[in-house]
Scaffold this active site. Sequence first.
Site, PDB file in Angstrom:
ATOM      1  N   PRO A 137      -5.224   2.725  -6.595  1.00  0.00           N
ATOM      2  CA  PRO A 137      -6.111   3.351  -6.861  1.00  0.00           C
ATOM      3  C   PRO A 137      -5.614   4.050  -5.630  1.00  0.00           C
ATOM      4  O   PRO A 137      -6.415   3.630  -4.393  1.00  0.00           O
ATOM      5  CB  PRO A 137      -7.529   3.054  -6.396  1.00  0.00           C
ATOM      6  CG  PRO A 137      -7.488   1.646  -6.321  1.00  0.00           C
ATOM      7  CD  PRO A 137      -5.876   1.305  -6.542  1.00  0.00           C
ATOM      8  N   MET A 138      -5.842   5.325  -5.139  1.00  0.00           N
ATOM      9  CA  MET A 138      -5.553   5.666  -3.384  1.00  0.00           C
ATOM     10  C   MET A 138      -6.758   7.275  -3.495  1.00  0.00           C
ATOM     11  O   MET A 138      -6.170   7.781  -4.679  1.00  0.00           O
ATOM     12  CB  MET A 138      -3.946   5.511  -3.537  1.00  0.00           C
ATOM     13  CG  MET A 138      -3.665   4.384  -2.767  1.00  0.00           C
ATOM     14  SD  MET A 138      -1.586   5.089  -2.641  1.00  0.00           S
ATOM     15  CE  MET A 138      -0.717   5.204  -4.521  1.00  0.00           C
ATOM     16  N   GLN A 144     -12.055   3.735 -10.267  1.00  0.00           N
ATOM     17  CA  GLN A 144     -13.042   2.653  -9.737  1.00  0.00           C
ATOM     18  C   GLN A 144     -14.175   2.972  -8.515  1.00  0.00           C
ATOM     19  O   GLN A 144     -14.342   4.248  -8.230  1.00  0.00           O
ATOM     20  CB  GLN A 144     -11.351   2.149  -8.332  1.00  0.00           C
ATOM     21  CG  GLN A 144     -11.724   1.556  -7.608  1.00  0.00           C
ATOM     22  CD  GLN A 144     -11.938   1.059  -5.950  1.00  0.00           C
ATOM     23  OE1 GLN A 144     -10.984   2.140  -5.635  1.00  0.00           O
ATOM     24  NE2 GLN A 144     -10.883   0.031  -6.218  1.00  0.00           N
ATOM     25  N   CYS A 189     -12.289  -2.630   0.189  1.00  0.00           N
ATOM     26  CA  CYS A 189     -12.009  -0.960   1.263  1.00  0.00           C
ATOM     27  C   CYS A 189     -12.267  -1.552   2.351  1.00  0.00           C
ATOM     28  O   CYS A 189     -14.009  -1.517   2.324  1.00  0.00           O
ATOM     29  CB  CYS A 189     -12.784   0.237   0.574  1.00  0.00           C
ATOM     30  SG  CYS A 189     -12.473   1.756   2.048  1.00  0.00           S
ATOM     31  N   LYS A 233     -11.054  -5.078  -7.599  1.00  0.00           N
ATOM     32  CA  LYS A 233     -10.229  -4.851  -6.351  1.00  0.00           C
ATOM     33  C   LYS A 233     -10.972  -6.590  -4.595  1.00  0.00           C
ATOM     34  O   LYS A 233     -11.872  -5.293  -4.364  1.00  0.00           O
ATOM     35  CB  LYS A 233     -10.056  -4.168  -6.399  1.00  0.00           C
ATOM     36  CG  LYS A 233      -9.027  -3.896  -5.351  1.00  0.00           C
ATOM     37  CD  LYS A 233      -7.577  -2.531  -5.343  1.00  0.00           C
ATOM     38  CE  LYS A 233      -6.461  -2.147  -4.672  1.00  0.00           C
ATOM     39  NZ  LYS A 233      -7.366  -1.540  -3.077  1.00  0.00           N
ATOM     40  N   GLY A 243      -0.179  -5.673  -2.058  1.00  0.00           N
ATOM     41  CA  GLY A 243       0.643  -5.443  -0.960  1.00  0.00           C
ATOM     42  C   GLY A 243       1.314  -6.178  -0.275  1.00  0.00           C
ATOM     43  O   GLY A 243       2.119  -6.513  -0.644  1.00  0.00           O
ATOM     44  N   ASP A 244       2.650  -4.883   0.615  1.00  0.00           N
ATOM     45  CA  ASP A 244       3.504  -5.047   1.151  1.00  0.00           C
ATOM     46  C   ASP A 244       4.811  -4.907  -0.714  1.00  0.00           C
ATOM     47  O   ASP A 244       5.859  -5.564  -0.425  1.00  0.00           O
ATOM     48  CB  ASP A 244       3.811  -5.902   1.809  1.00  0.00           C
ATOM     49  CG  ASP A 244       2.921  -5.567   2.850  1.00  0.00           C
ATOM     50  OD1 ASP A 244       2.813  -4.665   3.398  1.00  0.00           O
ATOM     51  OD2 ASP A 244       2.732  -6.813   3.634  1.00  0.00           O
ATOM     52  N   ARG A 248       1.433   1.808  -1.569  1.00  0.00           N
ATOM     53  CA  ARG A 248       1.979   3.258  -0.204  1.00  0.00           C
ATOM     54  C   ARG A 248       3.580   2.842  -0.853  1.00  0.00           C
ATOM     55  O   ARG A 248       4.207   4.172  -0.489  1.00  0.00           O
ATOM     56  CB  ARG A 248       2.116   2.654   0.964  1.00  0.00           C
ATOM     57  CG  ARG A 248       0.420   2.354   2.298  1.00  0.00           C
ATOM     58  CD  ARG A 248       0.973   1.695   2.565  1.00  0.00           C
ATOM     59  NE  ARG A 248       0.843   0.163   2.170  1.00  0.00           N
ATOM     60  CZ  ARG A 248       1.418  -0.794   3.663  1.00  0.00           C
ATOM     61  NH1 ARG A 248       1.442  -0.559   4.452  1.00  0.00           N
ATOM     62  NH2 ARG A 248       0.947  -1.444   3.281  1.00  0.00           N
TER      63      ARG A 248
END
Length: 315
Positions: free
Chosen positions: A19-20, A73, A101, A139, A199-200, A223
Amino acid sequence: MKTLKIGKIELKNPLVLAPMVDITNLPYRLVCRKAGAALAYTEMINVPAMIHTNPKTLQMMQTSKDDSPLGIQITGNNPHELEKVLPILKKYDLVDINAGCPSERITENESGSCLLNSPKKIVEMIKILRKNNITTTVKIRLGFKKNNVLEIAKMIEKAGADALTLHPRLATQGYDVPAQWEWIKKVKPSVKIPVIGCGDVLSPEQALEMLETTGCDGVMIARGAIGDPLIFKRALEYLKTGKKTEFSFKDNIAAFQDYLKLSKRCKFEDLAIIKHLGSKFIKGIPGAAKKRNELMQFKSLKEIEDFFREIKAKP
Ligand SMILES: Cc1cc2nc3c(=O)[nH]c(=O)nc-3n(C[C@H](O)[C@H](O)[C@H](O)COP(=O)(O)O)c2cc1C
């Protein structure tokens, strides 16, 4: 290749689009799905805002037949408010509770990662959703200021959630330290529900590495998918064959042109978001800063389409 099953939902591969905010709108989710993302989430949507639906919220909640399986979400902390939006939530394949968040705008309302300080609220929310037969994921981060992830993960499982996603940083860490994948590895055997690592993961190699080194059931990409939806195609190929596939700059521009076409189909007309996303596709090309400024001036979808057609036509 590993498969991932969340409740009754069987996913075709373990790759998940995160989700972004301002990124994972309907047309962008469709582009990432075409590239191979097996599951996608809406950007976070505030529960009270769903009740007083404004156009922006309605746009964030928009979906279509080819946008499945989809998780909506939610951010919130009030079981009473959650009860009121159950009919809306039931329209989605699953609901994800945002308990990660770190943004002040969210935590000052005691939502997002702030919930990690009061896990009972997470438990209450899961129970309401599960009582209504809604497939539920949560999350989380490692904790707010203090790492309490093992306790939280067990509470989430016990409350009846179908899966959890772990972005292994404290809320107070933002992105300042590398994601601590060792905590995904520790959480995984502590619960029986699927654990999605996040993550990453910025490359296909990192997707495989996360799956192999932590034992997680799925990999969520955030990302790495901004301006590069084809990361899903490359990662899928890499998971299947161990071979690296490269796509050209023009292939990527073609993916953005598809996004523009889908935006039209979906009547997604937020030009600021479209231009912002478009700017991520031209990062790194000669004269990118000037091109970006040019892009930001446009006032219509047609101008943006012409701009990308020209970029793609250049030798
Ligand atoms: C632009 C942007 C918007 C985000 N919005 C959300 C969101 O709405 N909900 C959420 O749970 N996480 C959100 N995140 C966090 C990501 O889902 C993800 O957990 C985090 O970026 C780590 O993954 P990555 O290293 O693959 O980026 C956002 C991240 C970015 C970069």
